[in-house]
Design a protein around this motif. Sequence first.
Motif, PDB file in Angstrom:
ATOM      1  N   HIS A   1     -14.476 -10.347  21.090  1.00 44.07           N
ATOM      2  CA  HIS A   1     -14.409 -11.808  21.177  1.00 44.07           C
ATOM      3  C   HIS A   1     -15.267 -12.275  22.350  1.00 44.07           C
ATOM      4  O   HIS A   1     -14.788 -12.671  23.391  1.00 44.07           O
TER       5      HIS A   1
ATOM      6  N   LEU B   1     -16.911 -13.145  13.694  1.00 42.97           N
ATOM      7  CA  LEU B   1     -15.646 -12.568  13.260  1.00 42.97           C
ATOM      8  C   LEU B   1     -15.897 -11.585  12.129  1.00 42.97           C
ATOM      9  O   LEU B   1     -16.259 -11.965  11.017  1.00 42.97           O
TER      10      LEU B   1
ATOM     11  N   THR C   1      -8.624 -13.324  22.119  1.00 42.52           N
ATOM     12  CA  THR C   1      -8.707 -13.565  20.678  1.00 42.52           C
ATOM     13  C   THR C   1      -9.973 -14.363  20.395  1.00 42.52           C
ATOM     14  O   THR C   1     -10.731 -14.685  21.312  1.00 42.52           O
ATOM     15  N   SER C   2     -10.160 -14.748  19.160  1.00 41.45           N
ATOM     16  CA  SER C   2     -11.338 -15.530  18.790  1.00 41.45           C
ATOM     17  C   SER C   2     -11.197 -17.000  19.156  1.00 41.45           C
ATOM     18  O   SER C   2     -12.161 -17.755  19.028  1.00 41.45           O
TER      19      SER C   2
END
Length: 103
Positions: free
Chosen positions: A80, A64, A14-15
Amino acid sequence: MSTRQQVLVLYLATSALDSETVGWSRYDGTARTSPTTGDGDEPPYKSGVHALEDGWRLFQAAQLIPPYPGHEYDVSFLKHEFFFEKLVEVDAGDGTARTESSR
């Protein structure tokens, strides 16, 4: 002595910087290793935070960008992506390398 850069690219789930590493690449400006030799099947760090704790400096985080409507589930690049660096002193006389954190 001269200074060389080592670069570590971590692709995270994920980020969030503390999420799981799902892919990675290393590039060594000291010419001591080759990115094509690989590190095996285990990532060098479980997360980006673990890389920071080992002295790697984060210099670029993933941008993002929301998916276009209707393309939320398309398969594409690993989005990511985080870039880390270490600066390493290389002794031209004997070819040894030493990271700044080992001073």
